[in-house]
Design an enzyme around this catalytic site. Structure first.
Site, PDB file in Angstrom:
ATOM      1  N   GLY A 149       0.885  -1.116  -0.088  1.00  0.00           N
ATOM      2  CA  GLY A 149      -0.453   0.167   0.123  1.00  0.00           C
ATOM      3  C   GLY A 149       0.824   1.032  -0.034  1.00  0.00           C
ATOM      4  N   ASN A 152      -1.276   7.349   1.310  1.00  0.00           N
ATOM      5  CA  ASN A 152      -2.801   8.173   1.461  1.00  0.00           C
ATOM      6  C   ASN A 152      -4.042   7.819   1.967  1.00  0.00           C
ATOM      7  OD1 ASN A 152      -2.502   6.648  -1.092  1.00  0.00           O
ATOM      8  ND2 ASN A 152      -3.302   8.522  -2.308  1.00  0.00           N
ATOM      9  N   LYS A 175       1.081  -5.658   3.253  1.00  0.00           N
ATOM     10  CA  LYS A 175       2.072  -4.668   3.675  1.00  0.00           C
ATOM     11  C   LYS A 175       1.890  -3.205   3.231  1.00  0.00           C
ATOM     12  CE  LYS A 175       6.068  -2.396   2.092  1.00  0.00           C
ATOM     13  NZ  LYS A 175       5.646  -1.311   3.006  1.00  0.00           N
ATOM     14  N   PRO A 176       1.861  -2.985   4.864  1.00  0.00           N
ATOM     15  CA  PRO A 176       0.840  -1.215   4.229  1.00  0.00           C
ATOM     16  C   PRO A 176       2.389  -0.320   3.947  1.00  0.00           C
ATOM     17  CG  PRO A 176       0.276  -2.004   6.538  1.00  0.00           C
ATOM     18  CD  PRO A 176       0.967  -3.548   5.769  1.00  0.00           C
ATOM     19  N   VAL A 229       5.013   5.782  -9.650  1.00  0.00           N
ATOM     20  CA  VAL A 229       5.791   4.383 -11.206  1.00  0.00           C
ATOM     21  C   VAL A 229       7.057   3.772 -11.055  1.00  0.00           C
ATOM     22  CG1 VAL A 229       6.532   5.252 -13.402  1.00  0.00           C
ATOM     23  CG2 VAL A 229       4.231   5.828 -11.893  1.00  0.00           C
ATOM     24  N   PRO A 230       7.766   5.173 -10.178  1.00  0.00           N
ATOM     25  CA  PRO A 230       9.603   3.971  -9.585  1.00  0.00           C
ATOM     26  C   PRO A 230       9.181   2.788  -9.095  1.00  0.00           C
ATOM     27  CG  PRO A 230       9.347   6.714  -9.643  1.00  0.00           C
ATOM     28  CD  PRO A 230       8.156   6.017  -9.619  1.00  0.00           C
ATOM     29  N   GLU A 249      -1.539  -0.153  -9.286  1.00  0.00           N
ATOM     30  CA  GLU A 249      -2.166   1.032  -9.169  1.00  0.00           C
ATOM     31  C   GLU A 249      -0.868   2.258  -9.196  1.00  0.00           C
ATOM     32  OE1 GLU A 249      -4.808   1.303 -10.138  1.00  0.00           O
ATOM     33  OE2 GLU A 249      -6.323   0.452  -9.703  1.00  0.00           O
ATOM     34  N   GLY A 251       1.181   6.016 -10.231  1.00  0.00           N
ATOM     35  CA  GLY A 251       0.807   7.882 -10.264  1.00  0.00           C
ATOM     36  C   GLY A 251       0.007   8.420 -11.374  1.00  0.00           C
ATOM     37  N   CYS A 283      -3.706   9.715  -6.106  1.00  0.00           N
ATOM     38  CA  CYS A 283      -2.834   9.855  -7.256  1.00  0.00           C
ATOM     39  C   CYS A 283      -3.761   9.860  -8.827  1.00  0.00           C
ATOM     40  CB  CYS A 283      -3.249   7.856  -7.306  1.00  0.00           C
ATOM     41  SG  CYS A 283      -4.517   6.968  -7.268  1.00  0.00           S
ATOM     42  N   LYS A 450      -0.856   3.855 -19.320  1.00  0.00           N
ATOM     43  CA  LYS A 450       0.052   3.807 -19.532  1.00  0.00           C
ATOM     44  C   LYS A 450       1.211   3.756 -18.971  1.00  0.00           C
ATOM     45  CE  LYS A 450      -0.236   7.907 -21.894  1.00  0.00           C
ATOM     46  NZ  LYS A 450      -0.560   9.380 -22.979  1.00  0.00           N
ATOM     47  N   GLY A 453      -0.715   1.835 -14.609  1.00  0.00           N
ATOM     48  CA  GLY A 453      -1.128   1.193 -14.486  1.00  0.00           C
ATOM     49  C   GLY A 453      -1.570  -0.200 -14.957  1.00  0.00           C
ATOM     50  N   GLU A 457      -8.644  -2.145 -10.173  1.00  0.00           N
ATOM     51  CA  GLU A 457      -9.371  -2.694  -8.899  1.00  0.00           C
ATOM     52  C   GLU A 457     -11.161  -2.002  -9.335  1.00  0.00           C
ATOM     53  OE1 GLU A 457      -6.485  -0.623  -5.816  1.00  0.00           O
ATOM     54  OE2 GLU A 457      -6.054  -2.796  -5.778  1.00  0.00           O
TER      55      GLU A 457
HETATM   56  P1  NAD Z   1       6.190   4.593  -3.098  1.00  0.00           P
HETATM   57  O1  NAD Z   1       6.489   4.129  -4.215  1.00  0.00           O
HETATM   58  O2  NAD Z   1       7.017   5.484  -2.383  1.00  0.00           O
HETATM   59  O3  NAD Z   1       5.716   3.344  -1.622  1.00  0.00           O
HETATM   60  C1  NAD Z   1       4.569   2.116  -1.993  1.00  0.00           C
HETATM   61  C2  NAD Z   1       4.615   1.016  -1.423  1.00  0.00           C
HETATM   62  O4  NAD Z   1       5.730   0.213  -1.530  1.00  0.00           O
HETATM   63  C3  NAD Z   1       4.695   1.511  -0.109  1.00  0.00           C
HETATM   64  O5  NAD Z   1       4.421   0.746   0.818  1.00  0.00           O
HETATM   65  C4  NAD Z   1       6.842   0.799  -0.211  1.00  0.00           C
HETATM   66  O6  NAD Z   1       7.330   0.314   1.386  1.00  0.00           O
HETATM   67  C5  NAD Z   1       6.751   0.185  -0.714  1.00  0.00           C
HETATM   68  N1  NAD Z   1       8.047  -0.378  -1.499  1.00  0.00           N
HETATM   69  C6  NAD Z   1       8.426   0.644  -1.635  1.00  0.00           C
HETATM   70  N2  NAD Z   1      10.034  -0.025  -2.505  1.00  0.00           N
HETATM   71  C7  NAD Z   1       9.566  -1.415  -3.107  1.00  0.00           C
HETATM   72  C8  NAD Z   1      10.574  -2.400  -3.419  1.00  0.00           C
HETATM   73  N3  NAD Z   1      11.285  -2.228  -4.071  1.00  0.00           N
HETATM   74  N4  NAD Z   1       9.316  -3.651  -3.418  1.00  0.00           N
HETATM   75  C9  NAD Z   1       8.007  -3.712  -2.714  1.00  0.00           C
HETATM   76  N5  NAD Z   1       7.548  -3.273  -2.136  1.00  0.00           N
HETATM   77  C10 NAD Z   1       8.420  -1.510  -2.521  1.00  0.00           C
HETATM   78  O7  NAD Z   1       4.875   5.529  -2.825  1.00  0.00           O
HETATM   79  P2  NAD Z   1       3.643   6.058  -1.755  1.00  0.00           P
HETATM   80  O8  NAD Z   1       5.358   7.675  -1.489  1.00  0.00           O
HETATM   81  O9  NAD Z   1       3.609   5.825  -0.575  1.00  0.00           O
HETATM   82  O10 NAD Z   1       2.525   6.860  -2.301  1.00  0.00           O
HETATM   83  C11 NAD Z   1       2.691   7.510  -3.697  1.00  0.00           C
HETATM   84  C12 NAD Z   1       2.357   7.426  -4.837  1.00  0.00           C
HETATM   85  O11 NAD Z   1       1.351   6.439  -4.492  1.00  0.00           O
HETATM   86  C13 NAD Z   1       2.333   8.738  -5.452  1.00  0.00           C
HETATM   87  O12 NAD Z   1       2.653   8.034  -6.735  1.00  0.00           O
HETATM   88  C14 NAD Z   1       0.722   8.082  -5.478  1.00  0.00           C
HETATM   89  O13 NAD Z   1       0.229   8.589  -7.376  1.00  0.00           O
HETATM   90  C15 NAD Z   1      -0.005   6.167  -5.622  1.00  0.00           C
HETATM   91  N6  NAD Z   1      -0.682   5.846  -5.545  1.00  0.00           N
HETATM   92  C16 NAD Z   1      -1.353   6.043  -6.646  1.00  0.00           C
HETATM   93  C17 NAD Z   1      -2.764   4.878  -6.504  1.00  0.00           C
HETATM   94  C18 NAD Z   1      -3.686   4.333  -7.115  1.00  0.00           C
HETATM   95  O14 NAD Z   1      -4.939   3.957  -6.791  1.00  0.00           O
HETATM   96  N7  NAD Z   1      -3.365   4.349  -9.057  1.00  0.00           N
HETATM   97  C19 NAD Z   1      -3.543   5.725  -5.237  1.00  0.00           C
HETATM   98  C20 NAD Z   1      -2.761   5.907  -3.966  1.00  0.00           C
HETATM   99  C21 NAD Z   1      -1.590   6.068  -4.370  1.00  0.00           C
END
Ligand code: NAD
Length: 483
Positions: A149, A152, A175-176, A229-230, A249, A251, A283, A450, A453, A457
């Site tokens: 997760g 947000n 994993k939150p 995305v990264p 899901e 950014g 997002c 693109k 995602g 969901e």
């Molecule tokens: P993030 O990408 O930094 O982290 C997301 C999750 O991935 C975290 O739980 C983190 O611990 C985990 N993570 C990090 N590296 C990992 C790896 N190598 N392997 C497995 N898990 C790993 O994102 P964030 O800063 O928590 O959230 C903000 C981003 O999420 C924004 O880009 C936002 O647009 C996106 N988002 C998308 C949606 C959607 O439904 N499309 C919803 C909410 C947020």
């Protein structure tokens, strides 16, 4: 204040309080105070959780869909009964004001549990007659699904992943985000109270390395990530190495196009919802607001008037409607973008001021005269920063709106119905809105195209991403072999 949870993790139907992993302090974003300290999951605990979840999944998949659905629907009722307490916890975890969390978090999680609980009994394969022979398909679970997760919407994200996965007969390890680890533990408690057998919904805390350990474990069949995305690129690649199913899901930098015939107040309302709800940490936000030149000044005037009535303050006061950012890091990122916007020549119309008080506060910012090449028009900021861009021509604005690697959402405000549908059809985005913005009912598919995602969901579409079809050919006559 809230009580420290009885354990960091929830595994096999109970809290586990293991202190061997790195400490994970949980900050209340409105004040910066540490309100709980949890710990990262250790490799041993990850291994035990996977073993327990896989064992539990066998019996769960043998139950009827109606039996599984009944448990999910009971969990939805419990969530609704406890909405107030869950919302208070969500506010501590994320900093989002209670006026939002009361209507958008546990309630949205409960919707997902109720919807997929309702669908569970009707999940079937099909019968395909082929002369006197026939094929039937069985809709089978994938096995063990891992959910990861973002910070947000911690309750909503846990439920959006757990509900369809469990309805289809899978086990889940969630994993939150390390920023907001508290809410998913309550979801786990409620599911067990509703009758979910032990081991089917587990919560493991930790940073990216814990997520990575789950994604690469060969016993995991599916990964659903909500994140940037990264991170999505890394997780998708790791899952691909094991040929696992994925939902991504990610950014966005979504366009919201306001034509000159739009109802200005509705368009301003849509732009406010699509940029400043949850302090902009959404997002699907429409952060590139293309406004027709003819109405631009009227739009900016009305927007500024309405933003002046935003109430920043104690998130637990229900009058507050704008909260802090989740962390000091996120505040720094947003401040960096505001400085870049100014340095690159955009006009800061209002906001962008950091409050001189504890916590991670910044006022909602609007930039006008933004051009497509500016950093604030190209990169996801994930904070309360709206970029207003001018346009005059329909075809041109569609081309500009699509000129991005992202494709999560898009919105159009116009009174011309034909134009609304014509423009939306050409926008490269998965979740779109006409004369509205950011509605996400569980009945509608949600997800991006693109780089934003893979998969969807919510809605019936999610079922395809948490189940697989087995096809069985049945011959009624004799087998004819060549020798
Ligand atoms: P993030 O990408 O930094 O982290 C997301 C999750 O991935 C975290 O739980 C983190 O611990 C985990 N993570 C990090 N590296 C990992 C790896 N190598 N392997 C497995 N898990 C790993 O994102 P964030 O800063 O928590 O959230 C903000 C981003 O999420 C924004 O880009 C936002 O647009 C996106 N988002 C998308 C949606 C959607 O439904 N499309 C919803 C909410 C947020």
């Amino acid at each position: 204040m809230i009580a420290q949870p009885p354990g960091s993790h929830f595994v096999g139907g109970a809290y586990i309080d293991c202190h061997e992993g790195a400490p994970l302090p949980v900050q209340y974003p409105a004040t910066g105070e540490v309100i709980a300290t949890l710990h990262d999951a250790t490799p041993d605990l990850i291994d035990q959780t996977i073993t327990a979840a896989r064992a539990a999944q066998v019996g769960w998949s043998e139950m009827t869909g109606t039996e599984r659905g009944r448990i999910l629907r009971r969990a939805a009722d419990i969530m609704r009964d406890r909405n107030h307490d869950l919302s208070v916890l969500e506010t501590y975890d994320t900093g989002k004001p209670l006026s939002e969390t009361l209507v958008a978090d546990a309630t949205s999680g409960a919707d997902a549990l109720e919807y997929f609980g309702g669908l569970a009994g009707s999940l079937t394969g099909e019968h395909i007659q082929l002369g006197e022979d026939w094929v039937y398909t069985r809709r089978e679970p994938l096995g063990l699904c891992v959910g990861i997760g973002a910070w947000n919407y911690p309750t909503q994200i846990a439920c959006w992943k757990a509900a369809p996965a469990l309805a289809c007969g899978n086990a889940v390890i969630f994993k939150p985000s390390e920023e907001t680890p508290l809410c998913a533990l309550k979801v786990a408690e409620i599911l067990v109270e509703a009758g979910l057998p032990a081991g089917l919904f587990n919560v493991l805390q930790g940073r990216g390395d814990v997520g990575a350990a789950l994604v690469t474990d060969p016993r995991v069949n599916k990964v659903s990530l909500t994140g940037s995305v990264p991170t999505g690129r890394k997780v998708y690649a790791a899952a691909a190495a094991g040929l696992k199913h994925v939902t991504m899901e990610l950014g966005g930098k979504s366009p919201l196009i306001v034509f000159d015939d739009a109802d200005i107040d509705d368009a301003v309302g849509g732009a406010i919802l699509g940029n400043f709800y949850s302090s902009g940490q959404v997002c699907s936000n429409g952060t590139r607001v293309f406004v027709h030149k003819v109405i631009k000044e009227a739009f900016l005037t009305r927007l500024t008037e309405r933003l002046a009535t935003a109430i920043l303050g104690d998130p637990h006061n229900e009058a507050t409607n704008f909260g802090p950012l989740v962390s000091a890091r996120q505040l720094e990122i947003v401040q960096g973008y505001i400085a870049k916007g100014q340095a690159e020549g955009a006009r800061l119309v209002t906001g962008g001021e950091t409050l001189d008080q504890p916590g991670h506060w910044i006022t909602p910012a609007v930039f006008a005269d933004v051009t497509d090449d500016m950093t604030i028009a190209r990169e996801e900021i994930f904070g309360p920063v709206m970029a207003v861009l001018d346009f005059e021509d329909e075809e041109d604005v569609i081309t500009r709106a699509n000129a991005t690697e992202f494709g999560l959402s898009a919105g159009v405000f116009t009174r011309d119905l034909k134009r609304g549908h014509r423009v939306i059809a050409q926008l490269q985005a998965g979740s779109c809105f006409i004369n509205s913005y950011n509605d996400a009912p569980v009945e509608a598919p949600f997800g991006g195209v693109k780089s934003s995602g893979v998969g969807r969901e919510n809605s019936k579409a999610a079922i395809d991403h948490y189940s697989q079809l087995k096809s069985v050919y049945v011959r009624m006559g004799h087998v004819e072999a060549p020798f």
